[in-house]
Write a protein that holds these residues in place. Sequence first.
Motif, PDB file in Angstrom:
ATOM      1  N   SER A 168     -17.035  21.903   6.481  1.00  0.00           N
ATOM      2  CA  SER A 168     -17.996  21.888   5.379  1.00  0.00           C
ATOM      3  C   SER A 168     -19.431  21.946   5.906  1.00  0.00           C
ATOM      4  O   SER A 168     -20.310  22.535   5.284  1.00  0.00           O
ATOM      5  CB  SER A 168     -17.809  20.635   4.528  1.00  0.00           C
ATOM      6  OG  SER A 168     -17.983  19.458   5.309  1.00  0.00           O
ATOM      7  N   GLY A 169     -19.674  21.333   7.077  1.00  0.00           N
ATOM      8  CA  GLY A 169     -21.006  21.354   7.661  1.00  0.00           C
ATOM      9  C   GLY A 169     -21.465  22.758   8.020  1.00  0.00           C
ATOM     10  O   GLY A 169     -22.636  23.105   7.860  1.00  0.00           O
ATOM     11  N   HIS A 170     -20.512  23.571   8.498  1.00  0.00           N
ATOM     12  CA  HIS A 170     -20.838  24.954   8.837  1.00  0.00           C
ATOM     13  C   HIS A 170     -21.196  25.749   7.575  1.00  0.00           C
ATOM     14  O   HIS A 170     -22.101  26.583   7.592  1.00  0.00           O
ATOM     15  CB  HIS A 170     -19.658  25.610   9.553  1.00  0.00           C
ATOM     16  CG  HIS A 170     -19.373  25.007  10.896  1.00  0.00           C
ATOM     17  ND1 HIS A 170     -18.259  25.312  11.634  1.00  0.00           N
ATOM     18  CD2 HIS A 170     -20.066  24.104  11.639  1.00  0.00           C
ATOM     19  CE1 HIS A 170     -18.280  24.634  12.772  1.00  0.00           C
ATOM     20  NE2 HIS A 170     -19.360  23.889  12.787  1.00  0.00           N
ATOM     21  N   LEU A 171     -20.475  25.474   6.497  1.00  0.00           N
ATOM     22  CA  LEU A 171     -20.788  26.129   5.227  1.00  0.00           C
ATOM     23  C   LEU A 171     -22.172  25.720   4.741  1.00  0.00           C
ATOM     24  O   LEU A 171     -22.955  26.557   4.261  1.00  0.00           O
ATOM     25  CB  LEU A 171     -19.737  25.780   4.172  1.00  0.00           C
ATOM     26  CG  LEU A 171     -20.041  26.205   2.740  1.00  0.00           C
ATOM     27  CD1 LEU A 171     -20.230  27.723   2.649  1.00  0.00           C
ATOM     28  CD2 LEU A 171     -18.932  25.751   1.790  1.00  0.00           C
ATOM     29  N   HIS A 172     -22.478  24.439   4.884  1.00  0.00           N
ATOM     30  CA  HIS A 172     -23.770  23.926   4.429  1.00  0.00           C
ATOM     31  C   HIS A 172     -24.913  24.631   5.165  1.00  0.00           C
ATOM     32  O   HIS A 172     -25.926  25.019   4.548  1.00  0.00           O
ATOM     33  CB  HIS A 172     -23.835  22.416   4.674  1.00  0.00           C
ATOM     34  CG  HIS A 172     -25.086  21.768   4.184  1.00  0.00           C
ATOM     35  ND1 HIS A 172     -25.379  21.614   2.855  1.00  0.00           N
ATOM     36  CD2 HIS A 172     -26.143  21.241   4.859  1.00  0.00           C
ATOM     37  CE1 HIS A 172     -26.557  21.027   2.714  1.00  0.00           C
ATOM     38  NE2 HIS A 172     -27.036  20.791   3.916  1.00  0.00           N
ATOM     39  N   ILE A 173     -24.752  24.810   6.472  1.00  0.00           N
ATOM     40  CA  ILE A 173     -25.772  25.510   7.266  1.00  0.00           C
ATOM     41  C   ILE A 173     -25.870  26.973   6.839  1.00  0.00           C
ATOM     42  O   ILE A 173     -26.961  27.535   6.693  1.00  0.00           O
ATOM     43  CB  ILE A 173     -25.448  25.398   8.766  1.00  0.00           C
ATOM     44  CG1 ILE A 173     -25.609  23.950   9.234  1.00  0.00           C
ATOM     45  CG2 ILE A 173     -26.352  26.324   9.587  1.00  0.00           C
ATOM     46  CD1 ILE A 173     -25.103  23.698  10.632  1.00  0.00           C
ATOM     47  N   HIS A 174     -24.707  27.601   6.628  1.00  0.00           N
ATOM     48  CA  HIS A 174     -24.671  29.009   6.223  1.00  0.00           C
ATOM     49  C   HIS A 174     -25.405  29.236   4.903  1.00  0.00           C
ATOM     50  O   HIS A 174     -26.118  30.243   4.735  1.00  0.00           O
ATOM     51  CB  HIS A 174     -23.227  29.466   6.100  1.00  0.00           C
ATOM     52  CG  HIS A 174     -23.064  30.758   5.358  1.00  0.00           C
ATOM     53  ND1 HIS A 174     -23.300  31.989   5.935  1.00  0.00           N
ATOM     54  CD2 HIS A 174     -22.707  31.006   4.061  1.00  0.00           C
ATOM     55  CE1 HIS A 174     -23.087  32.938   5.050  1.00  0.00           C
ATOM     56  NE2 HIS A 174     -22.731  32.382   3.903  1.00  0.00           N
ATOM     57  N   LEU A 175     -25.252  28.312   3.966  1.00  0.00           N
ATOM     58  CA  LEU A 175     -25.867  28.466   2.647  1.00  0.00           C
ATOM     59  C   LEU A 175     -27.395  28.575   2.722  1.00  0.00           C
ATOM     60  O   LEU A 175     -28.025  29.146   1.829  1.00  0.00           O
ATOM     61  CB  LEU A 175     -25.472  27.294   1.740  1.00  0.00           C
ATOM     62  CG  LEU A 175     -24.048  27.358   1.171  1.00  0.00           C
ATOM     63  CD1 LEU A 175     -23.678  26.037   0.506  1.00  0.00           C
ATOM     64  CD2 LEU A 175     -23.918  28.510   0.179  1.00  0.00           C
TER      65      LEU A 175
END
Length: 211
Positions: A168-175
């Motif tokens: 989820s952290g990687h998604l948060h950064i990607h957003l």
Amino acid sequence: MRGAASAVGRVDTRTGSRGASNSQSGHGAKSKRNYVPSSGMKPFECSVCNKKFTQSGALRRHLQTHTGEKPFECSVCNKKFTESGHLRKHLQTHTGEKPFECSVCNKKFTQSGHLHIHLRRHTGEKPFECPVCNNKFTESGHLRKHLQTHTGEKPFECSVCNKKFTQSGHLHIHLRKHTGEKPFECSVCNKKFTRSFNLSAHLQTHIGGIR
């Protein structure tokens, strides 16, 4: 849930077997409520999932997972909990109390479990081992995330471009690529970055200039 309660009442506290309900009151009834088997028996059984317990109180707390009952409410934010102990831990988020201190570096924690995990940084203990590559981790959550590298599972999907991520952290950064958010700012030139790593690399350009 009456069935579960009656099931507890039918336990013979001397043998652990189920029998006729004991209608005795007074000291005998008190002894029955506090009865703890000495031979590893678990005479108190959940009528919903058949999980067994050594004490009736443990069964009562377990039943709340089926009923959804949360009788303990936070007086600050009204969040509710199934157990009083969980409420006490939660209240520390409001008070800021951190009673558990690391004897090595003096860092403090709200919960003893968090301190226990932290201590592994000092001891080097890594009790969670990957069954695929034998890589070891200090926390079970880190192992779960690591296992996704073997399974290829990517459960976190970007709602904008549908790109998927293992964490989820990687998604948060990607957003941040879509939102334009750059929360990491250079204290020297005020340039902003989407990731802390990028800021750290950028700061080296200032350090090199000073030298």
